[in-house]
Every structure is written in structure tokens, then in C-alpha cells.
Design a protein around this motif. Sequence first.
Motif, PDB file in Angstrom:
ATOM      1  N   ARG A 113       0.800  -1.213   0.000  1.00  0.00           N
ATOM      2  CA  ARG A 113       0.000   0.000   0.000  1.00  0.00           C
ATOM      3  C   ARG A 113       0.843   1.278   0.000  1.00  0.00           C
ATOM      4  NH1 ARG A 113      -1.841   3.479   2.607  1.00  0.00           N
ATOM      5  NH2 ARG A 113      -3.142   3.792   4.336  1.00  0.00           N
ATOM      6  N   PRO A 114       1.930   1.356   0.766  1.00  0.00           N
ATOM      7  CA  PRO A 114       2.751   2.576   0.719  1.00  0.00           C
ATOM      8  C   PRO A 114       3.331   2.864  -0.672  1.00  0.00           C
ATOM      9  CG  PRO A 114       3.292   1.306   2.675  1.00  0.00           C
ATOM     10  CD  PRO A 114       2.379   0.448   1.831  1.00  0.00           C
ATOM     11  N   SER A 115       3.558   1.818  -1.469  1.00  0.00           N
ATOM     12  CA  SER A 115       4.049   2.017  -2.837  1.00  0.00           C
ATOM     13  C   SER A 115       3.004   2.736  -3.687  1.00  0.00           C
ATOM     14  CB  SER A 115       4.413   0.681  -3.479  1.00  0.00           C
ATOM     15  OG  SER A 115       5.441   0.045  -2.755  1.00  0.00           O
ATOM     16  N   VAL A 116       1.742   2.410  -3.467  1.00  0.00           N
ATOM     17  CA  VAL A 116       0.652   3.081  -4.191  1.00  0.00           C
ATOM     18  C   VAL A 116       0.594   4.551  -3.780  1.00  0.00           C
ATOM     19  CG1 VAL A 116      -1.862   3.224  -4.429  1.00  0.00           C
ATOM     20  CG2 VAL A 116      -0.721   1.013  -4.610  1.00  0.00           C
ATOM     21  N   THR A 117       0.698   4.804  -2.484  1.00  0.00           N
ATOM     22  CA  THR A 117       0.665   6.183  -2.001  1.00  0.00           C
ATOM     23  C   THR A 117       1.785   7.004  -2.641  1.00  0.00           C
ATOM     24  OG1 THR A 117      -0.295   5.442   0.094  1.00  0.00           O
ATOM     25  CG2 THR A 117       0.721   7.638   0.071  1.00  0.00           C
TER      26      THR A 117
END
Length: 164
Positions: free
Chosen positions: A105-109
Motif C-alpha cells: 500500500r505505501p508504494s501506491v501512495t
Amino acid sequence: MCPVSAILDVDADPFSVHMQMQGQAYRIPVADLKAVLVEDREVHRLLARYTQALAVQQAYTALSNAVHHIDERLARWILMCHDRVDGSDISLTHEFMSIMLAVRRPSVTTALHVLEGKKLIYSERGVVSVRNRAGLEAFARDAYGECEKEYERLIGAVVSQPVT
């Protein structure tokens, strides 16, 4: 249209089907669909072509996952969602995008921040808004477009989103 196993005359399909975004759908029993396919060759032809277009999309998704950076993959996926909604707002959460792109998820952010910094999209809780579609297509480079050309060749033109 799913499952394509019905078009391919296969009696079972190992996949579950979920609508990913809000919208409308029709659901009919597979037996009824198969009866229509036998009776109406034009419907069968159209759905067979759709099956081919879907196979091309799946192949390009695998290729994109292997060779493109997360920023380009996210741009591609946002464009594909934009192709399927009315307007520029797409209901998407960071968690859902991470599942669809098979990343944390942090990669998407981080990738969303890159696209926002280039003024291609605007992202707020649960919604991504396309601000500059042409710019988003240019950013996605060769990650987006080939599947759409194949769909148009096989099925016909789709109603395109307005270019902003």
C-alpha cells in the motif's frame, strides 16, 4: 462479460467474479447464455471477439507487471478504470489499488504522489480524479494503449473519455 468459460464451452471456471467499482451489471444463468450463443451466431461472434480482447489485456497486464515501474503501472490502471466510468472521478482506495497492482500500500501512495505532482490526477480519500488524461497517457508510455487498440479492432470504437 464473464466468465469467458461460457463462451469457450468449458463447464467450470476456477475464478470468482467481483465488481470492482460501482456501476450496473446484468446477471443471467450460464445455461441461458449458452442457449443464446447457440441460437444467435452474431452474439456468439461478438463475445468470442471479446474473449480474445480480454486475453490480450491479460497478456499485456502480465508484461506490464514484469517490465514497467509502479508509477507507469498505476497510470495504466487508472486510465483503464477511467475508460469504464462516466466522468473523471474514480472510486478507488489505496488498499484496493495495492491489491490490483500486487504491491504494498505505501508504494501506491508514493506513486499517487508522483502522478499528483505532475498534475495528472488528484487523489483524496477513496477517490482518484483524472485531471490530465492526455498527460496520463503520455506518462504511462507503452504500458497503455495496445489493448485498447485491439479491443477497438475486434469490437469497435468505445465511447472515449473527454481529453482534458
